[in-house]
Structures are given as C-alpha cells and as structure tokens.
Design an enzyme around this catalytic site. Sequence first.
Site, PDB file in Angstrom:
ATOM      1  N   HIS A 136     -22.401 -28.095  17.652  1.00 55.50           N
ATOM      2  CA  HIS A 136     -22.101 -28.012  19.088  1.00 55.50           C
ATOM      3  C   HIS A 136     -22.314 -29.371  19.756  1.00 55.50           C
ATOM      4  CE1 HIS A 136     -22.399 -23.654  18.409  1.00 55.50           C
ATOM      5  NE2 HIS A 136     -21.741 -23.506  19.540  1.00 55.50           N
ATOM      6  N   LYS A 140     -26.089 -28.753  24.568  1.00 52.85           N
ATOM      7  CA  LYS A 140     -26.418 -27.330  24.384  1.00 52.85           C
ATOM      8  C   LYS A 140     -27.935 -27.181  24.337  1.00 52.85           C
ATOM      9  CE  LYS A 140     -25.452 -23.370  21.351  1.00 52.85           C
ATOM     10  NZ  LYS A 140     -25.190 -22.445  22.465  1.00 52.85           N
TER      11      LYS A 140
END
Length: 226
Positions: A136, A140
């Site tokens: 990601h 995040k």
Amino acid sequence: MTVGQPMIRVAVAGAAGRMGATVCQAVDEAPGMVLTGRADPALETTLADVLGEAEVVVDFTTPSTAQANALECLAAGVHVVIGTTGFDPEPLRAAAAQSEGNVLIAPNFAIGAVLMMRFAAEAARHFPKAEIIELHHDRKLDAPSGTAARTAELMRPEMAGDIPIHSVRLPGLVAHQEVLFGGEGETLTIRHDSLSRESFMPGVLVAIRAVPTLPEPVVIGLEHVL
Ligand SMILES: NC(=O)c1ccc[n+]([C@@H]2O[C@H](COP(=O)([O-])OP(=O)(O)OC[C@H]3O[C@@H](n4cnc5c(N)ncnc54)[C@H](O)[C@@H]3O)[C@@H](O)[C@H]2O)c1
C-alpha cells in the site's frame, strides 16, 4: 431508477480524505442518490452536523474514529457503510441490534479484490502452505491491511498452521495484494491491483443501495450483497 422513487440521502464521514473525496464525487454523479453532507474535521463539519439529513453514512476515516462514528450513526437510526480498516467491529453488533440502522463493513470495495479473496479461500483447500504480501501507499495507518487480515480469515479454516502476512508501504502504490501458495513442485500466485481509488466506487455504490435491506443488522464483506 423508477420515476418518483425517492433518492437515497448519503453523507460521507472523512469527506476531505483521499477515499472520502472520491466517494463524494461518485455519490454526486450516481443516479438515485444525493450527497447531503460532508463531515470531516478538515472541513470543520462534525458527523453530528450531517446526521439529521442522512439515511446512509459512508465512513472512510481512521482506525481510531470509525467505531465511535458508527455507534453515533446507529444511535441516530442511520445506516452506515464502513470502508475504514483496522478497528474492532464487535461493539457494533449489540448497537445495531437496538437500532433502526444497519452496518455494512467491507475491508475492500474493489470487485477484483472480492474475487481474489474468494479464489484464495478456494485454493487454500488444495495447498499446504500460503503467505500473503500486501502493498500500500506509505500514508496508510494500519498494518496488516484489512484486506489481508480478511483474506487470511477466509483461508484459515482450510489450512493447518499460520498464514504469514507481509506489509509493504511505499509511495506510488495504491492497494495491491498477492496470495502465494506453495505445494509439491509448484506454486500459485493470486494477485490483485487497485491502480486508482475509482476502483472502489462501484462497490461503494452497491453497498449504499444494499445497506437499508441487509439480511442481518451487521454484515461484513461486500460479497454478501453482490
Ligand atoms: N474498504 C476499502 O475498499 C478501502 C479502500 C481504501 C482505503 N480504505 C481505508 O479507508 C480509510 C481512509 O483512507 P484514506 O486514504 O482516505 O485516509 P485519509 O487520511 O486520506 O482520510 C481520512 C479522513 O478522515 C478524516 N477524519 C478523521 N477523523 C474523523 C472523524 N471523527 N469524523 C470524520 N472525519 C474524520 C480526516 O480528517 C481525513 O480527511 C483507511 O482506514 C483506509 O485503510 C478502505
């Protein structure tokens, strides 16, 4: 939509965020629904400010705020669709049982990711070992990702032993996952890539339409309403 059918009134919590802003635009452009509120501290608008006008709240906030937001929606009898990951959904069950509002939680709204989870659960029946790599963007907040945790949960009944999850956080990434299976002389890799946040929007719109009539007050996983 049938002519004369009422519009679904939707408010977004986390409306100034990466996902929330994309959801606001998608709701604005979708037939049969109207955006009635944008809650976000960055917009100086609280959830309480927008609850009165909303039938459904969509929450894309933070792991530390999603649970309290959902409880606030349920206390007001408002349905809530939760995309935020990394929070404990358990207290929502008792609250939803007492409320007119339902809860639909999906760790991943991308159709391809839902299929990846289903295929991984199927493959888990046939391979002795597996590991998950989730990748990601570097802003995040939670790790492992909600999608990886949910994938492992779906695979676990079929597999003896641990399913290790590896988390990669790098700028340039959006949301990606590989599920790797190893057996006698062979491997299988199932991979899904969300290349933009638009990938989540068809699933979010399906969830908004489905949440008022769920079979249970709390449903986890988009696959139950597809
Ligand atoms: N389910 C999915 O398909 C999916 C996809 C992508 C991201 N996510 C998850 O969505 C969440 C949001 O991700 P993001 O990248 O948009 O984050 P972000 O940091 O860009 O946005 C979060 C926003 O929430 C706001 N916020 C904080 N507290 C709030 C509160 N109490 N009420 C209202 N708003 C509040 C922040 O000000 C911010 O604007 C994360 O948990 C992420 O993991 C889920």
